[in-house]
Write a protein that holds these residues in place. Structure first.
Motif, PDB file in Angstrom:
ATOM      1  N   GLU A 226      -6.784  21.474  15.551  1.00 33.50           N
ATOM      2  CA  GLU A 226      -6.242  20.891  16.782  1.00 33.50           C
ATOM      3  C   GLU A 226      -6.879  19.542  17.066  1.00 33.50           C
ATOM      4  O   GLU A 226      -6.209  18.584  17.466  1.00 33.50           O
ATOM      5  N   PHE A 227      -8.207  19.455  16.850  1.00 31.44           N
ATOM      6  CA  PHE A 227      -8.893  18.188  17.095  1.00 31.44           C
ATOM      7  C   PHE A 227      -8.338  17.093  16.202  1.00 31.44           C
ATOM      8  O   PHE A 227      -8.105  15.975  16.634  1.00 31.44           O
ATOM      9  N   ALA A 228      -8.142  17.420  14.913  1.00 28.32           N
ATOM     10  CA  ALA A 228      -7.654  16.405  13.986  1.00 28.32           C
ATOM     11  C   ALA A 228      -6.261  15.933  14.379  1.00 28.32           C
ATOM     12  O   ALA A 228      -5.977  14.745  14.398  1.00 28.32           O
ATOM     13  N   CYS A 229      -5.409  16.883  14.707  1.00 28.10           N
ATOM     14  CA  CYS A 229      -4.035  16.513  15.033  1.00 28.10           C
ATOM     15  C   CYS A 229      -3.949  15.757  16.352  1.00 28.10           C
ATOM     16  O   CYS A 229      -3.086  14.899  16.543  1.00 28.10           O
ATOM     17  N   ALA A 230      -4.814  16.083  17.297  1.00 31.00           N
ATOM     18  CA  ALA A 230      -4.770  15.460  18.615  1.00 31.00           C
ATOM     19  C   ALA A 230      -5.687  14.259  18.712  1.00 31.00           C
ATOM     20  O   ALA A 230      -5.846  13.686  19.780  1.00 31.00           O
ATOM     21  N   GLN A 231      -6.300  13.872  17.585  1.00 33.35           N
ATOM     22  CA  GLN A 231      -7.230  12.747  17.551  1.00 33.35           C
ATOM     23  C   GLN A 231      -8.388  12.993  18.515  1.00 33.35           C
ATOM     24  O   GLN A 231      -8.850  12.096  19.195  1.00 33.35           O
ATOM     25  N   GLN A 232      -8.846  14.211  18.616  1.00 29.38           N
ATOM     26  CA  GLN A 232      -9.877  14.602  19.564  1.00 29.38           C
ATOM     27  C   GLN A 232     -11.073  15.127  18.793  1.00 29.38           C
ATOM     28  O   GLN A 232     -10.936  15.982  17.934  1.00 29.38           O
TER      29      GLN A 232
ATOM     30  N   ILE B 105     -11.152  14.559   2.841  1.00 30.49           N
ATOM     31  CA  ILE B 105     -10.408  13.499   3.504  1.00 30.49           C
ATOM     32  C   ILE B 105      -8.901  13.675   3.365  1.00 30.49           C
ATOM     33  O   ILE B 105      -8.388  14.117   2.344  1.00 30.49           O
ATOM     34  N   ARG B 106      -8.218  13.390   4.442  1.00 29.71           N
ATOM     35  CA  ARG B 106      -6.768  13.201   4.469  1.00 29.71           C
ATOM     36  C   ARG B 106      -6.579  11.839   5.129  1.00 29.71           C
ATOM     37  O   ARG B 106      -6.881  11.696   6.328  1.00 29.71           O
ATOM     38  N   PRO B 107      -6.155  10.832   4.381  1.00 33.94           N
ATOM     39  CA  PRO B 107      -6.259   9.446   4.855  1.00 33.94           C
ATOM     40  C   PRO B 107      -5.670   9.189   6.233  1.00 33.94           C
ATOM     41  O   PRO B 107      -6.296   8.523   7.063  1.00 33.94           O
ATOM     42  N   GLU B 108      -4.467   9.703   6.504  1.00 32.14           N
ATOM     43  CA  GLU B 108      -3.858   9.387   7.792  1.00 32.14           C
ATOM     44  C   GLU B 108      -4.586  10.056   8.950  1.00 32.14           C
ATOM     45  O   GLU B 108      -4.632   9.530  10.070  1.00 32.14           O
ATOM     46  N   VAL B 109      -5.196  11.238   8.667  1.00 31.24           N
ATOM     47  CA  VAL B 109      -5.960  11.917   9.714  1.00 31.24           C
ATOM     48  C   VAL B 109      -7.257  11.168   9.984  1.00 31.24           C
ATOM     49  O   VAL B 109      -7.622  10.917  11.135  1.00 31.24           O
ATOM     50  N   ARG B 110      -7.961  10.785   8.908  1.00 37.42           N
ATOM     51  CA  ARG B 110      -9.202  10.038   9.106  1.00 37.42           C
ATOM     52  C   ARG B 110      -8.939   8.730   9.846  1.00 37.42           C
ATOM     53  O   ARG B 110      -9.722   8.337  10.718  1.00 37.42           O
TER      54      ARG B 110
ATOM     55  N   MET C  70     -14.602  12.272   2.461  1.00 37.05           N
ATOM     56  CA  MET C  70     -14.827  13.286   3.487  1.00 37.05           C
ATOM     57  C   MET C  70     -14.437  12.695   4.840  1.00 37.05           C
ATOM     58  O   MET C  70     -14.297  11.473   4.986  1.00 37.05           O
ATOM     59  N   MET C  71     -14.294  13.559   5.842  1.00 38.93           N
ATOM     60  CA  MET C  71     -14.052  13.079   7.202  1.00 38.93           C
ATOM     61  C   MET C  71     -14.644  14.051   8.208  1.00 38.93           C
ATOM     62  O   MET C  71     -14.712  15.264   7.970  1.00 38.93           O
ATOM     63  N   LEU C  72     -15.108  13.521   9.311  1.00 40.13           N
ATOM     64  CA  LEU C  72     -15.658  14.301  10.409  1.00 40.13           C
ATOM     65  C   LEU C  72     -14.518  14.681  11.342  1.00 40.13           C
ATOM     66  O   LEU C  72     -13.871  13.813  11.925  1.00 40.13           O
ATOM     67  N   THR C  73     -14.256  15.975  11.481  1.00 41.90           N
ATOM     68  CA  THR C  73     -13.119  16.422  12.294  1.00 41.90           C
ATOM     69  C   THR C  73     -13.513  17.021  13.629  1.00 41.90           C
ATOM     70  O   THR C  73     -12.649  17.283  14.463  1.00 41.90           O
ATOM     71  N   GLY C  74     -14.806  17.267  13.855  1.00 42.01           N
ATOM     72  CA  GLY C  74     -15.196  17.824  15.143  1.00 42.01           C
ATOM     73  C   GLY C  74     -16.684  17.724  15.398  1.00 42.01           C
ATOM     74  O   GLY C  74     -17.485  17.886  14.476  1.00 42.01           O
ATOM     75  N   ILE C  75     -17.047  17.419  16.634  1.00 38.54           N
ATOM     76  CA  ILE C  75     -18.441  17.415  17.089  1.00 38.54           C
ATOM     77  C   ILE C  75     -18.541  18.354  18.273  1.00 38.54           C
ATOM     78  O   ILE C  75     -17.720  18.299  19.201  1.00 38.54           O
TER      79      ILE C  75
END
Length: 310
Positions: A18-24, A105-110, A203-208
Motif C-alpha cells: 500500500e505504501f509503495a502504491c500510494a507513494q507513502q 527495485i521496480r523503477p516506476e515505484v522507486r 533495491m528500494m526502500l518501501t516503508g519506514i
C-alpha cells in the motif's frame, strides 16, 4: 479518520504494498496507534510507543530464555530469531525498534517514492532516510531480504551516523560492508546476516516505521529488541515491564537456589520443583539479608517483599 476492523487487518498484512502504491513511506500517528492498541504509555510524536529508559536499562540483564518464556505465556509464539552474526560478540543490544522495509527495485515505484521523499524534505539516497529519523535508544531494524551481492545497506559511514543518532547498533536481515570499520565503532553491537564488499544496488526502500518480517517474527515499530550472542528477541511494548519484572525475579530465585545447592541445604529435586512454604520463607529472608548485594534494585526487591504471605 476511523477505520473498520477489516481495514486494520488489511493494513497489517499489506502495508508495504500500500505504501509503495500510494507513494507513502510512513504510517500516520493514527495508524500507528491503531496497530499498537495495547500500549497505554508515552509515545513519540509519530505515535511510536516509547518504553521508558529505565525499562531499557533493566532489560539488559534479562536472558533471552526468560523473555521468551514470558512472551510465549502471553500467546506471542513467534518473537525469536537465531543464527545471526554479532559484530561485537558477547555484548548486549537493547533498544526501541525503528523499522525499514526494502524490496527489489521496480523503477516506476522507486521513482515515485523518491519523488515523495523529495517533497517531504528527505536528503540523499533512500538508505539514509530511516537513519535520519533515529532517536537515542532506538535500534534500526531493517529487512533487506537477505540480499548478498549488491545488498549491503550500510557501511562504516552510515554505521557511524546510526551510532551517533541512536547510541546503538542495528538488526539487519541482510548484509553490511566495511565490517572492519563497523567493528571499531564503540557500542555498535549489531546482528547481521553477513558481509559483502559491494554496496546496495537494484533495491528500494518501501516503508519506514511499518510492520516488517524478520525471520518468523512480525516486528512492529516501538517493539523492544533484546540481542545476545547469536539470538534476537522482539518484545511488544506493552509486555516489556512484565518481561523485566518476571526476569528479575527469576534472576533472584536462581541466585538463591544456586547458593543453597552449593551449601547442600536443599536437594536438586527441591529447588527444581515448585518450592515449599519453607523454601519460599527462606528465600524471602535471604532477600532481606542481601538486599544491597543483589543484581536487582533495592526498590524492586522491597516491592517484591510486599507480596509475601508470612
Amino acid at each position: 479518520m476511523k477505520y473498520r476492523p477489516q481495514t486494520y487487518f488489511l493494513l497489517f498484512f499489506f502495508f508495504t504494498l500500500e505504501f509503495a502504491c500510494a507513494q507513502q513511506l510512513t504510517m500516520s500517528r493514527e495508524e500507528m496507534i491503531a496497530l499498537t492498541p495495547s500500549w497505554e504509555g508515552e509515545r513519540f510524536p509519530d505515535g511510536r510507543p516509547k518504553v521508558s529508559d529505565s525499562i531499557l536499562e533493566r532489560l539488559k540483564n534479562i536472558s533471552l530464555e526468560q523473555a521468551w518464556s514470558v512472551l510465549r505465556g502471553e500467546g506471542y509464539t513467534h518473537q525469536y530469531e537465531y543464527g545471526w552474526q554479532n559484530i561485537h560478540p558477547g555484548d548486549v543490544l537493547v533498544g526501541r525498534v525503528l523499522t525499514a522495509q526494502y524490496m527489489p527495485i521496480r523503477p516506476e515505484v522507486r521513482a515515485q517514492l523518491e519523488k515523495k521523499g523529495a517533497e517531504e524534505g528527505r536528503i540523499g539516497d533512500m538508505v539514509s532516510w530511516p537513519i535520519d529519523m533515529l532517536e537515542q535508544g532506538d535500534v534500526y531494524v531493517a529487512d533487506s531480504y537477505a540480499k548478498i551481492l549488491d545488498g549491503p545497506i550500510i557501511g562504516d559511514n552510515l554505521g557511524t551516523a546510526i551510532s551517533a543518532k541512536s547510541g546503538n547498533g542495528v538488526v539487519l536481515n541482510g548484509t553490511v560492508r566495511d565490517l572492519d570499520g563497523l567493528a571499531k565503532i564503540e557500542g555498535f553491537t549489531s546482528f547481521i546476516r553477513g558481509t559483502h564488499p559491494s554496496y546496495q544496488q537494484q533495491m528500494m526502500l518501501t516503508g519506514i516505521n511499518v510492520p516488517i518480517r524478520i525471520g518468523p517474527v512480525t516486528v512492529m515499530p516501538g517493539d523492544l529488541v533484546l540481542g545476545k550472542l547469536d539470538g534476537v528477541i522482539f518484545i511488544p511494548p506493552h509486555l516489556a515491564e512484565k518481561v523485566v519484572k518476571t526476569g528479575e525475579l527469576v534472576i533472584l530465585r536462581d541466585q538463591f537456589g544456586h547458593q543453597r545447592l552449593r551449601e547442600g541445604k536443599y536437594t536438586p529435586g527441591q529447588i527444581d520443583a515448585r518450592w515449599s512454604d519453607e523454601i519460599e520463607k527462606d528465600f524471602s529472608q535471604w532477600l532481606e539479608a542481601h538486599i544491597d548485594e543483589l543484581p536487582v534494585s533495592r526498590e524492586e526487591i522491597q516491592e517484591l517483599l510486599k507480596t509475601r504471605t508470612w
